[in-house]
Design a protein around this motif. Structure first.
Motif, PDB file in Angstrom:
ATOM      1  N   HIS A  73     -78.382 -35.103 -42.835  1.00 41.27           N
ATOM      2  CA  HIS A  73     -78.310 -36.508 -43.090  1.00 41.27           C
ATOM      3  C   HIS A  73     -76.991 -37.253 -43.203  1.00 41.27           C
ATOM      4  O   HIS A  73     -76.517 -38.295 -42.681  1.00 41.27           O
ATOM      5  N   LEU A  74     -76.044 -36.548 -44.021  1.00 42.67           N
ATOM      6  CA  LEU A  74     -74.739 -37.179 -44.171  1.00 42.67           C
ATOM      7  C   LEU A  74     -74.002 -36.907 -43.082  1.00 42.67           C
ATOM      8  O   LEU A  74     -73.034 -37.767 -42.639  1.00 42.67           O
ATOM      9  N   HIS A  95     -78.071 -38.586 -52.927  1.00 39.02           N
ATOM     10  CA  HIS A  95     -78.823 -38.227 -51.843  1.00 39.02           C
ATOM     11  C   HIS A  95     -79.842 -36.936 -52.092  1.00 39.02           C
ATOM     12  O   HIS A  95     -80.969 -36.762 -51.632  1.00 39.02           O
ATOM     13  N   PHE A 124     -65.395 -36.225 -46.445  1.00 36.31           N
ATOM     14  CA  PHE A 124     -65.337 -37.875 -46.531  1.00 36.31           C
ATOM     15  C   PHE A 124     -63.942 -38.181 -46.564  1.00 36.31           C
ATOM     16  O   PHE A 124     -62.950 -37.417 -46.504  1.00 36.31           O
ATOM     17  N   ASP A 125     -63.853 -39.504 -46.495  1.00 40.10           N
ATOM     18  CA  ASP A 125     -62.655 -40.091 -46.511  1.00 40.10           C
ATOM     19  C   ASP A 125     -61.840 -39.779 -47.821  1.00 40.10           C
ATOM     20  O   ASP A 125     -60.626 -39.654 -47.620  1.00 40.10           O
ATOM     21  N   ARG A 132     -74.605 -37.782 -40.143  1.00 34.98           N
ATOM     22  CA  ARG A 132     -74.366 -38.990 -39.128  1.00 34.98           C
ATOM     23  C   ARG A 132     -73.554 -39.983 -39.477  1.00 34.98           C
ATOM     24  O   ARG A 132     -73.313 -40.884 -38.804  1.00 34.98           O
ATOM     25  N   LYS A 133     -73.012 -39.904 -40.676  1.00 31.38           N
ATOM     26  CA  LYS A 133     -71.781 -40.780 -41.044  1.00 31.38           C
ATOM     27  C   LYS A 133     -70.573 -40.171 -41.178  1.00 31.38           C
ATOM     28  O   LYS A 133     -69.334 -40.822 -41.365  1.00 31.38           O
ATOM     29  N   ILE A 134     -70.632 -38.922 -41.543  1.00 28.67           N
ATOM     30  CA  ILE A 134     -69.141 -38.037 -41.856  1.00 28.67           C
ATOM     31  C   ILE A 134     -69.065 -36.816 -41.228  1.00 28.67           C
ATOM     32  O   ILE A 134     -70.237 -36.551 -40.453  1.00 28.67           O
ATOM     33  N   GLN A 135     -68.246 -36.280 -41.151  1.00 24.13           N
ATOM     34  CA  GLN A 135     -68.073 -34.824 -40.636  1.00 24.13           C
ATOM     35  C   GLN A 135     -68.728 -33.807 -41.582  1.00 24.13           C
ATOM     36  O   GLN A 135     -68.528 -33.929 -42.736  1.00 24.13           O
ATOM     37  N   ILE A 141     -72.263 -39.821 -54.085  1.00 23.90           N
ATOM     38  CA  ILE A 141     -72.978 -39.519 -52.851  1.00 23.90           C
ATOM     39  C   ILE A 141     -73.707 -38.467 -52.520  1.00 23.90           C
ATOM     40  O   ILE A 141     -74.998 -38.323 -52.374  1.00 23.90           O
TER      41      ILE A 141
END
Length: 96
Positions: free
Chosen positions: A22-23, A76, A40-41, A25-28, A72
């Motif tokens: 799931h994560l 989740h 994360f950044d 989809r937005k992060i590595q 985060i």
């Protein structure tokens, strides 16, 4: 800075895969059946599936970033594990 959370569950591998997928989809997010790495950044997370337990580590350079990574990952997992009543409680790991 680092914190750790250990969550008892009968399905640690399933939750590890679901969280990382799931994560991712937005992060590595890279993962195997037993360990996942989230980038994360503001920091990173490491998720490990053991026998009856999911262990999560949040790592960041400062307290504010650490709190974001914890939020985060924890939010989740608790959402995915609502039926199993999973609760994430982070413990700060002091450095020597």
């Amino acid at each position: 800075m680092e914190s750790i959370a250990t969550v008892a569950t009968d399905r640690p591998e399933r939750y590890l895969k679901q969280l990382c997928s799931h994560l991712g989809r937005k992060i590595q997010a890279d993962y195997t059946e037993t360990e996942g790495h989230l980038t994360f950044d503001m920091g990173r997370g490491v998720v490990s599936a053991g026998e009856g337990v999911l262990t999560m580590r949040a790592i960041a350079d400062d307290a504010e970033s650490l709190a974001i990574v914890e939020d985060i990952i924890g939010r989740h997992l608790e959402g995915f594990g609502q039926r199993d009543n999973l609760k994430v409680i982070w413990q700060f790991v002091p450095t020597l």
